[in-house]
Structure formats: C-alpha cells, structure tokens
Enzyme design. Structure first.
Site, PDB file in Angstrom:
ATOM      1  CE  LYS A 205      -6.915  -8.339   9.384  1.00  0.00           C
ATOM      2  NZ  LYS A 205      -5.606  -7.957   8.898  1.00  0.00           N
TER       3      LYS A 205
ATOM      4  CG  ASP B  29     -14.041 -11.211   5.772  1.00  0.00           C
ATOM      5  OD1 ASP B  29     -13.301 -11.637   6.679  1.00  0.00           O
ATOM      6  OD2 ASP B  29     -13.636 -10.485   4.835  1.00  0.00           O
TER       7      ASP B  29
ATOM      8  CE1 TYR C 159      -8.584  -4.554   1.071  1.00  0.00           C
ATOM      9  CE2 TYR C 159      -8.710  -5.861   3.080  1.00  0.00           C
ATOM     10  CZ  TYR C 159      -8.014  -5.440   1.968  1.00  0.00           C
ATOM     11  OH  TYR C 159      -6.743  -5.914   1.742  1.00  0.00           O
TER      12      TYR C 159
ATOM     13  CE1 TYR D  51      -3.541  -2.657   0.422  1.00  0.00           C
ATOM     14  CE2 TYR D  51      -2.636  -3.093   2.606  1.00  0.00           C
ATOM     15  CZ  TYR D  51      -3.496  -3.415   1.571  1.00  0.00           C
ATOM     16  OH  TYR D  51      -4.309  -4.515   1.690  1.00  0.00           O
TER      17      TYR D  51
END
Length: 402
Positions: free
Chosen positions: A252, A225, A132, A6
C-alpha cells in the site's frame, strides 16, 4: 467489461467516474471530493504529488522494468538498502512482489520452508479472529472473515482451516494456543494493533509483546502484516518499532499508492536458514514484476518525503483532531467509536444504518466507502484540518438527518 471488486455485478450501483485527482481531492464531472479512505488506505501523500510523478517519469525515461532473475538495477538496490536502514532491528532482507496478498503468501511460504530447511515438521499457522490478509488462497486460509471468503469452504483444498488456528486478541487465548500447538506452529501472523478489513478492530501492544516472548521461546516465526498499518497508520512508523517481528510485510503506502508493489522483509535468522550450498534450500518464488524499477523509484522518493516532511507529526495531528471532533458524539445506533493514529471508525449496531451514506457523503463533497457495519476514515497524511473536520461533520450529519 470491467469486473469490479467486492460487488454483485447484477445490482451494482454505478461507480463514480474520476476525471482528475490532486492533493486530497478526487474530481468527477460534477463534484470535488475529499478522499476520506486514501484509495484503500495507500495514498498517504495525496494525488498528483509533483515529486512522486517526477520520480516515475525520470525512471521511465531510462527503463520501466527488468526482471530480477539474473538481472538487477539501481532503484531496487537503493530501495533495499533504504529499507534496511529505515526498518528496525535486523529486518535486512527484502523480497519484493507486486501486491500485499502476494507478499503475505511469500511470508507464509518463508515460514514453512524455514522449518523444512531446519528439518522440522511444523504444518500449522496461528492467526487472529477477524483477520484479513488478502484474497489469494493461503492468505484466505490465515484470514478469518467470512464476509469476504464465504464461498471457499475448503480454502486449502482439504479442510477449511486444516493449516491454521485462529484466536482472539487476549493473552490467555494466546498462551493456551502455544501450550497446545507450539511444536506444530511454524508462524504466528497478525495485523499488528489494527485489523483493517475485519472492521478496524484495535487491540493493545501487550498482546504483541507476549506473542514475541512465546514465539522466541518456541522458535515460531512472528509475522507482522503491516500492509495497511505500516508507514504511520497506527500512530507508529511501524508497529515493528514497538515489537520486532521475524518477518515484516509491507505494501500500500510503500509506493505512496502510485504503483502496486510490496515487500516481504526477513531478519537474519530467517535468511540464514535459506543460505546454503544446497539448492533445495533456496526460496523458489519469483513474481514477474518484483523489484519493478518504476515502483522502486517512487517508493524511494515517498520514503524521502515521509521523513523530510515529518509525517509522524502530521499523523499525530490527525489523531488529535479525530479525537476532538468525535469526542462525546453519540447515537443509539452506534456500537462504538474507535480511533488510532490515522484511522477513525464508527461501528454501528445494524449495517442498514449506513445504507445510502456513500451517496449522502458524495453530495457533500466527501468520498467514503463504508462496509458492513463500519463507517471510517483513513485519510491522506497531507490533509488540512478544515478538510478533516468536513469528513467528520459529514459523518455526524448522517446520524442527525437520518
């Protein structure tokens, strides 16, 4: 040379070089930093946790990895069994992979093939505005964040959104989408309650409850998600505890951030559509590092700590302190302040307002990574009150001094 994420490499600011880390702290050569973002929201137990480190070392002394094709091992069996016990409802079937994006891809692949296996033609996915779900191609297609994916006008190779419909988090929009497309939808994928990279957007559980009703009515698979929201981030263990999806995606915090790993967990209805004498109905997917033994070992220990140390109480305390510290704070440049569980966000009207904040925070002993118009915290759950207060004091000082 490292190609950083990014970033425009031509004008990238030199990244801070970390030499050590322990608890909530990152150490550079000249600074001790409270990590206010948990290394992209995954380090819920903090750094250098002795039990997590020991779990990895103990497994490494046996073996680090074997493939799951034709082989299996105790850590992956134990983790699968633990998740079956730990997760709500009949979310019993774990497909492991090596990252959240891949786990999302697997969930979408499951949903499409679920209908193919049943003889249905259901080509469309329903998703949320500002979603996202990762940076792989199908994950980008169901995403709706041009700040990340603007370069890919034809994400699916044909038409930018040919396979996906996006809606806002309002019940009328949800009902309209199902009225128009229900016979074409294979799934509805959401980041439940909290949309992370879309700007820490927060919405009400009633939207998910209505989504569950409509998905059940029309045999559309509901996918949560929870790569970012799972393991307590919203103030719930999982949003799936409130509304039960057909497929749950975890990543995560699954491994406490110690090793990249993820899981796509399906219910009995989904699994049964693949369980057949017909080989063509099998799920043809298999990441090399799925069920990695080190990742499974540390995930098991992390879940044990999560339960034993009552992390939900810790998150409740983080939420209360966040609300107390930001109560009444105002500045004409602030659009909105949002708090949910272990997440707090200050959204500003103009992204330029935050220019320079990261270095400002660094000089005051806080690592922060604001993006676009969002200054936020997603702290490790082991954080002490004094440390959390320092993060918010630093945020408020920025507005007072600039």
């Amino acid at each position: 040379m490292i190609w950083y994420p990014y970033q425009q490499m031509k004008n990238m600011k030199e990244p801070y070089k970390i030499e050590d880390a322990e608890g909530v702290y990152l150490y550079t050569k000249d600074q001790k930093l409270i990590d206010s973002v948990s290394s992209w929201w995954c380090m819920i137990h903090g750094y250098k946790h002795p039990e997590l480190t020991a779990a990895i070392k103990e497994q490494a002394d046996k073996f680090c990895h074997v493939m799951l094709g034709g082989l299996t091992h105790e850590p992956v069996q134990q983790l699968s069994a633990k998740l079956q016990e730990f997760l709500p409802g009949d979310l019993d079937y774990c497909f492991f992979s090596d990252s959240g994006s891949v786990a999302v891809e697997v969930s979408l692949k499951m949903a499409l093939q679920y209908h193919v296996n049943k003889g249905n033609k259901r080509p469309l996915v329903l998703a949320l505005n500002r979603a996202y779900h990762g940076d792989t191609f199908k994950a980008m297609e169901v995403g709706d964040d041009e700040d990340y994916h603007f370069a890919f006008e034809q994400k699916d190779g044909v038409d930018q959104k040919a396979g996906c419909i996006h809606i806002p988090t309002t019940i009328p929009a949800l009902e309209e989408a199902f009225a128009r497309y229900h016979d074409q939808l294979n799934s509805f994928i959401v980041e439940p309650l909290l949309q992370g990279a879309g700007g820490m957007q927060m919405y009400d559980v009633s939207f998910l409850q209505r989504a569950r009703e409509l998905c059940s009515q029309y045999d559309v698979l509901l996918i949560f998600d929870e790569v970012a929201t799972g393991f307590g981030r919203t103030g719930n263990r999982f949003v799936a505890d409130l509304v039960l999806p057909d497929i749950l995606v975890l990543g995560k915090a699954l491994t406490g951030g110690y090793i990249g790993h993820a899981a796509t967990v399906a219910n009995h209805k989904v699994y049964d559509a693949f369980y057949s004498d017909d080989d063509r109905k099998a799920l043809m997917h298999g990441p090399t590092f799925m069920g990695n033994a080190l990742a499974c070992a540390v995930a098991l220990k992390g879940i044990e700590i999560f339960e034993r140390e009552d992390y939900m109480a810790k998150i409740k305390r983080i939420d209360a302190i966040s609300r107390r510290e930001l109560a009444g704070f105002a500045d004409e440049r602030i659009q909105e302040i949002r708090i949910m569980g272990g997440c707090a966000c200050i959204e500003v009207k103009n992204p330029d307002t935050l220019r320079g904040y990261q270095q400002f925070a660094y000089e005051r002993g806080v690592f922060s990574r604001p993006f676009l118009s969002y200054m936020y915290s997603m702290v490790p759950y082991i954080i002490e009150e004094e440390q959390l207060v320092k993060i918010f004091d630093t945020m408020k000082a920025w507005f007072k001094e600039h």
